[in-house]
Design a protein around this motif. Structure first.
Motif, short mmCIF file in Angstrom:
data_model
loop_
_atom_site.label_atom_id
_atom_site.label_comp_id
_atom_site.label_asym_id
_atom_site.label_seq_id
_atom_site.Cartn_x
_atom_site.Cartn_y
_atom_site.Cartn_z
N THR A 54 -16.53 10.55 -5.80
CA THR A 54 -16.65 9.89 -4.50
C THR A 54 -15.58 10.46 -3.59
N PRO A 55 -15.96 11.01 -2.46
CA PRO A 55 -14.96 11.65 -1.60
C PRO A 55 -13.95 10.66 -1.04
N LEU A 56 -12.77 11.17 -0.77
CA LEU A 56 -11.74 10.36 -0.14
C LEU A 56 -12.15 10.04 1.30
N PRO A 57 -11.73 8.90 1.83
CA PRO A 57 -11.97 8.64 3.25
C PRO A 57 -11.09 9.59 4.08
N PHE A 58 -11.36 9.66 5.38
CA PHE A 58 -10.52 10.52 6.22
C PHE A 58 -9.13 9.91 6.29
N ILE A 59 -8.14 10.63 5.79
CA ILE A 59 -6.76 10.14 5.77
C ILE A 59 -5.80 11.13 6.42
N ALA B 226 -1.80 13.81 4.22
CA ALA B 226 -2.04 12.85 3.13
C ALA B 226 -2.99 13.45 2.10
N ALA B 227 -4.05 14.12 2.56
CA ALA B 227 -4.99 14.75 1.63
C ALA B 227 -4.31 15.84 0.80
N GLU B 228 -3.42 16.60 1.44
CA GLU B 228 -2.69 17.64 0.72
C GLU B 228 -1.72 17.04 -0.28
N ALA B 229 -1.10 15.91 0.08
CA ALA B 229 -0.19 15.23 -0.86
C ALA B 229 -0.94 14.77 -2.09
N GLY C 156 -3.46 16.54 -8.03
CA GLY C 156 -4.79 16.58 -8.65
C GLY C 156 -5.74 15.50 -8.22
N ILE C 157 -5.45 14.80 -7.14
CA ILE C 157 -6.32 13.72 -6.67
C ILE C 157 -7.17 14.24 -5.52
N THR C 158 -8.46 14.41 -5.79
CA THR C 158 -9.37 14.90 -4.77
C THR C 158 -10.58 13.98 -4.57
N LEU D 174 2.20 11.04 2.27
CA LEU D 174 1.22 9.96 2.16
C LEU D 174 1.87 8.66 2.63
N GLY D 175 1.49 8.19 3.79
CA GLY D 175 2.12 7.01 4.36
C GLY D 175 1.27 5.76 4.24
N PRO D 176 1.80 4.66 4.77
CA PRO D 176 1.10 3.36 4.68
C PRO D 176 -0.28 3.36 5.35
N LYS D 177 -0.43 4.08 6.45
CA LYS D 177 -1.73 4.12 7.13
C LYS D 177 -2.79 4.76 6.23
N ALA D 178 -2.45 5.88 5.60
CA ALA D 178 -3.39 6.55 4.68
C ALA D 178 -3.70 5.65 3.49
N ILE D 179 -2.68 4.99 2.97
CA ILE D 179 -2.88 4.08 1.83
C ILE D 179 -3.82 2.95 2.24
N ARG D 180 -3.65 2.41 3.46
CA ARG D 180 -4.54 1.33 3.92
C ARG D 180 -5.99 1.81 3.99
N ARG D 181 -6.19 3.03 4.48
CA ARG D 181 -7.56 3.57 4.56
C ARG D 181 -8.16 3.74 3.16
N VAL D 182 -7.37 4.23 2.23
CA VAL D 182 -7.83 4.37 0.85
C VAL D 182 -8.13 2.99 0.26
N ALA D 183 -7.21 2.04 0.47
CA ALA D 183 -7.39 0.68 -0.06
C ALA D 183 -8.64 0.03 0.52
N ASP D 184 -8.90 0.23 1.81
CA ASP D 184 -10.12 -0.32 2.43
C ASP D 184 -11.37 0.25 1.78
#
Length: 195
Positions: free
Chosen positions: A131-136, A140-143, A148-150, A169-179
């Motif tokens: 399942t692809p990552l959301p736009f972060i 953040a995607a490079e981090a 190895g997380i793609t 990878l900051g809190p905003k990216a984490i929130r998008r992933v968590a959502d």
């Protein structure tokens, strides 16, 4: 990955997500013939609690070698020993003299080999479907890619704290992933950060 029967069930405590169920069952399938693993062993592999593993085993384990998962003392618990005996006999697992289970010192699966087999099987499953990552954002995607997380399946192998410790990878990216995880009904790993 094999299709999994999902009976309607009552869950105690937090709901169990399908991906966690699949990871637990995949780990159980890696326990070698004639060996057992404790609920805690499986929990450490998949990043959850032993109780959650027990719930998953109770509700979904009819298509995997469930008799190879026991309590930390080697006891299957409840009335399961009578159901385990024929399988244990076929696999050469002897019941302890007290009649309550097997000796973990003799029959416990090698933890390093079990983890290696689980990771190899998980890699094969994840390579086939992800399942692809959301736009972060690119940093953040490079981090995430640097460890190895793609895909989202790889994200939930780590705790939120572990990911927040990554540079870029900051809190905003984490929130998008968590959502996105919430939208899918998935949960973060409970594994403690080693950093």
């Amino acid at each position: 990955m094999r299709p999994i029967y999902r009976p309607p069930a009552l869950h105690y405590g937090e709901p169990v997500d399908d991906y966690l169920v699949d990871r637990v069952l995949l780990a159980v399938e890696q326990i070698p013939l004639g060996r057992v693993a404790a609920y805690g062993d499986i929990a450490r592999l998949v990043g959850t609690s032993p109780r959650r593993v027990g719930t998953i085993m109770r509700l979904y384990a009819h298509d995997v070698p469930w008799w190879r998962v026991v309590g930390s003392s080697g006891d299957p618990g409840g009335r399961l020993l009578d159901h385990c005996r024929p399988h244990w006999s076929d696999e050469g697992i002897a019941v302890k003299p007290n009649g309550l289970g097997c000796r973990m010192a003799h029959y416990r699966a090698d933890q390093v080999a079990l983890e290696h087999a689980y990771r190899k099987a998980l890699d094969a499953v994840l390579a086939a479907a992800s399942t692809p990552l959301p736009f972060i954002g690119r940093p953040a995607a490079e981090a995430l890619a640097s460890v190895g997380i793609t895909s989202l399946e790889r994200v939930i192998e780590h705790s939120e704290a572990e990911l927040l410790a990554l540079h870029g990878l900051g809190p905003k990216a984490i929130r998008r992933v968590a959502d996105e995880l919430d939208r899918l009904g998935w949960a973060w790993s409970l594994r403690r950060s080693t950093r």
